[in-house]
Design an enzyme around this catalytic site. Structure first.
Site, mmCIF file in Angstrom:
data_model
loop_
_atom_site.group_PDB
_atom_site.id
_atom_site.type_symbol
_atom_site.label_atom_id
_atom_site.label_comp_id
_atom_site.label_asym_id
_atom_site.label_seq_id
_atom_site.Cartn_x
_atom_site.Cartn_y
_atom_site.Cartn_z
ATOM 1 N N LYS A 107 -3.434 -10.296 -3.098
ATOM 2 C CA LYS A 107 -3.793 -9.732 -4.515
ATOM 3 C C LYS A 107 -2.502 -10.082 -5.045
ATOM 4 O O LYS A 107 -1.353 -10.294 -5.132
ATOM 5 C CB LYS A 107 -3.421 -8.174 -4.063
ATOM 6 C CG LYS A 107 -4.796 -7.616 -3.417
ATOM 7 C CD LYS A 107 -5.387 -6.112 -3.526
ATOM 8 C CE LYS A 107 -5.904 -5.613 -2.607
ATOM 9 N NZ LYS A 107 -5.028 -6.396 -1.281
ATOM 10 N N GLU A 129 -9.526 -7.306 11.537
ATOM 11 C CA GLU A 129 -8.446 -6.134 11.870
ATOM 12 C C GLU A 129 -8.495 -4.647 11.872
ATOM 13 O O GLU A 129 -10.057 -5.096 11.192
ATOM 14 C CB GLU A 129 -7.284 -6.656 10.829
ATOM 15 C CG GLU A 129 -7.954 -5.960 8.611
ATOM 16 C CD GLU A 129 -6.692 -6.361 8.532
ATOM 17 O OE1 GLU A 129 -6.619 -4.991 8.314
ATOM 18 O OE2 GLU A 129 -6.530 -7.323 7.296
HETATM 19 N N1 PSU Z 1 -4.236 -6.085 1.388
HETATM 20 C C1 PSU Z 1 -6.061 -6.338 1.622
HETATM 21 N N2 PSU Z 1 -6.631 -4.737 1.780
HETATM 22 C C2 PSU Z 1 -5.544 -4.510 3.231
HETATM 23 C C3 PSU Z 1 -3.961 -5.327 3.001
HETATM 24 C C4 PSU Z 1 -3.694 -5.882 2.686
HETATM 25 O O1 PSU Z 1 -6.084 -6.394 0.525
HETATM 26 O O2 PSU Z 1 -6.234 -3.505 4.207
HETATM 27 C C5 PSU Z 1 -3.609 -4.947 4.462
HETATM 28 C C6 PSU Z 1 -3.572 -6.137 5.817
HETATM 29 O O3 PSU Z 1 -3.739 -5.189 7.181
HETATM 30 C C7 PSU Z 1 -2.481 -6.536 5.823
HETATM 31 C C8 PSU Z 1 -1.270 -5.320 5.864
HETATM 32 O O4 PSU Z 1 -1.615 -7.150 7.096
HETATM 33 O O5 PSU Z 1 -2.186 -4.716 4.293
HETATM 34 C C9 PSU Z 1 0.045 -6.126 4.838
HETATM 35 O O6 PSU Z 1 0.875 -4.226 4.253
HETATM 36 P P1 PSU Z 1 2.515 -5.001 4.072
HETATM 37 O O7 PSU Z 1 2.283 -5.550 2.738
HETATM 38 O O8 PSU Z 1 2.544 -3.573 4.153
HETATM 39 O O9 PSU Z 1 2.534 -6.419 4.670
#
Ligand code: PSU
Ligand code: MN
Length: 301
Positions: free
Chosen positions: A157, A23
Site C-alpha cells: 500500500k 496468513e
Molecule cells: N497489509 C495489508 N493487510 C494486512 C497487512 C498488511 O494490506 O493485513 C498485515 C500483514 O500481516 C503484514 C503486516 O505482514 O500487516 C505488516 O505489519 P507491520 O506494518 O506492522 O509490519
C-alpha cells in the site's frame, strides 16, 4: 519447530501436492467479520479449484498450527482484535511459550510455512517502510531476506514509502516479480511509479522463475506482485486522499508500532465508504488463485 498439521495439509505435503499458505493477521487485524471469514473461504476455494491445497497458519493456544479448520477460522475471524496478538518473528517465542493464540503476519507466516515445508504463500499486501518513518521497517522485509518462501501479493500500500521499500528489498536480496506488469502494484491501485526488476508475463513465466529460485537455492524469499483486478481498483486520487488522511490521523493519535497498519487500514475503509474493502477482498482472492496456479505449474517440470 513443533507443528500441528491439519489432516488435508499433512496428506498434500506427504504426496508432494502443491500447497499454498495463507496468513492470519489479515483475518484478525486486516478486516472486520464476516468479510474476513468470507474472503478466507473464497481464497480456499480459489486455491482448491486449481488442485492445490490451502493451509491457513496460526498459533492456537501456543501450538504452531498448519491449516485451520472451519471452526478455528471462525474463532479467529470473530475474535476481539486485542485478544489475539499480531505475530511477526519476534513475537513467536512469547506467544508459544505462554500458550497464547496469535495471528501470523507475512513474516510470521513465512517462518512457519518454511518450517512446514511450504514455499509459496498468498496474501494481500506486505509491510514495508512507513511513510515519514523510515526507521519503521516491517519485519516482513527482513524475513524475506532470510527465509526461502515466495509471497504472492498485490504489492504494498502506498501508506508505505514504496521507493524505500524496494530499496530495502534489494539490500535483502529479494527478487521482486511483476506479474503481468513492469511497475510495482500499489495494492488499491494497479500501478505505482516504481519499476519492478523482473517481469513475468503469465503463470508459465512465473513458475519458471519459481523453479529457478528453488534450484538456485538462494536461501531467501521472493515477492510476486499481482495488480488488483481492474473492476475493483480504486482511482489513484481516491486511494491517495484516503491514505494521506489516515496516516496523518495515525500520527495525530500517536498510534505506533504494529498498531499502525491495522489502524490505517480500518480508517481507509471508512474514508472510501467501503470501496477499499471491496478492492481488498478482490485482490486477496485473485492472489490466492494466482499463487495456486503458480504452485501447480511450478511442480510440473
Ligand atoms: N497489509 C495489508 N493487510 C494486512 C497487512 C498488511 O494490506 O493485513 C498485515 C500483514 O500481516 C503484514 C503486516 O505482514 O500487516 C505488516 O505489519 P507491520 O506494518 O506492522 O509490519
Ligand atoms: Mn512497523
Amino acid at each position: 519447530m513443533n507443528l500441528d498439521y491439519a489432516a488435508p495439509v499433512r496428506e498434500a505435503l506427504a504426496n508432494d501436492q502443491p500447497v499454498v499458505a495463507l496468513e492470519t493477521t489479515v483475518i484478525t487485524h486486516g478486516m472486520e467479520y464476516p468479510h474476513n471469514r468470507d474472503v478466507s473461504l473464497a481464497m480456499i476455494d480459489a486455491i482448491g479449484e486449481t488442485g492445490a491445497c490451502a493451509a491457513i497458519l496460526a498459533i492456537v493456544d501456543g501450538r504452531v498450527t498448519v491449516g485451520l479448520d472451519d471452526e478455528l477460522l471462525e474463532t479467529f475471524a470473530t475474535a476481539e482484535r486485542d485478544s489475539i496478538a499480531k505475530c511477526s518473528r519476534r513475537d513467536l517465542p512469547g506467544i508459544v511459550g505462554l500458550g497464547q493464540s496469535g495471528s501470523l503476519t507475512v513474516s510470521g507466516t513465512a517462518m512457519v510455512a518454511h518450517a512446514a515445508g511450504i514455499d509459496l504463500f498468498a496474501t494481500g499486501g506486505i509491510g514495508g517502510v512507513h511513510r515519514g518513518h523510515p526507521f519503521d521497517v516491517s519485519a516482513d522485509l527482513t524475513e524475506l531476506g532470510r527465509t526461502p518462501v515466495a509471497v504472492v501479493c498485490a504489492g504494498a500500500k502506498s501508506i508505505l514509502d514504496l521507493e524505500l521499500t524496494l530499496e530495502v528489498l534489494e539490500t535483502q536480496g529479494v527478487p521482486v516479480v511483476g506479474f503481468g506488469t513492469d511497475k510495482l502494484p500499489a495494492f488499491y491501485t494497479r500501478s505505482s511509479d516504481f519499476a519492478v526488476p523482473t517481469v513475468a508475463r503469465d503463470v508459465a513465466e512465473a513458475a519458471a522463475i519459481v523453479r529457478a529460485w528453488r534450484e538456485l537455492d538462494t536461501g531467501n524469499g521472493m515477492l510476486i506482485t499481482v495488480p488488483v483486478p481492474e473492476d475493483s481498483a480504486l482511482s489513484e486520487a481516491d486511494a491517495e486522499a484516503a491514505i494521506v488522511k489516515a496516516v496523518a490521523e495515525a500520527d495525530a493519535n500517536s498510534i505506533v508500532g504494529n498498531a499502525v497498519t491495522p489502524y490505517v487500514l480500518g480508517r481507509i475503509v471508512e474514508l472510501t465508504d467501503g470501496r477499499s474493502l471491496t478492492a481488498n477482498k478482490a485482490l486477496l482472492v485473485n492472489n490466492a488463485g494466482v499463487a495456486a496456479a503458480i504452485a501447480v505449474e511450478s511442480i510440473r517440470s
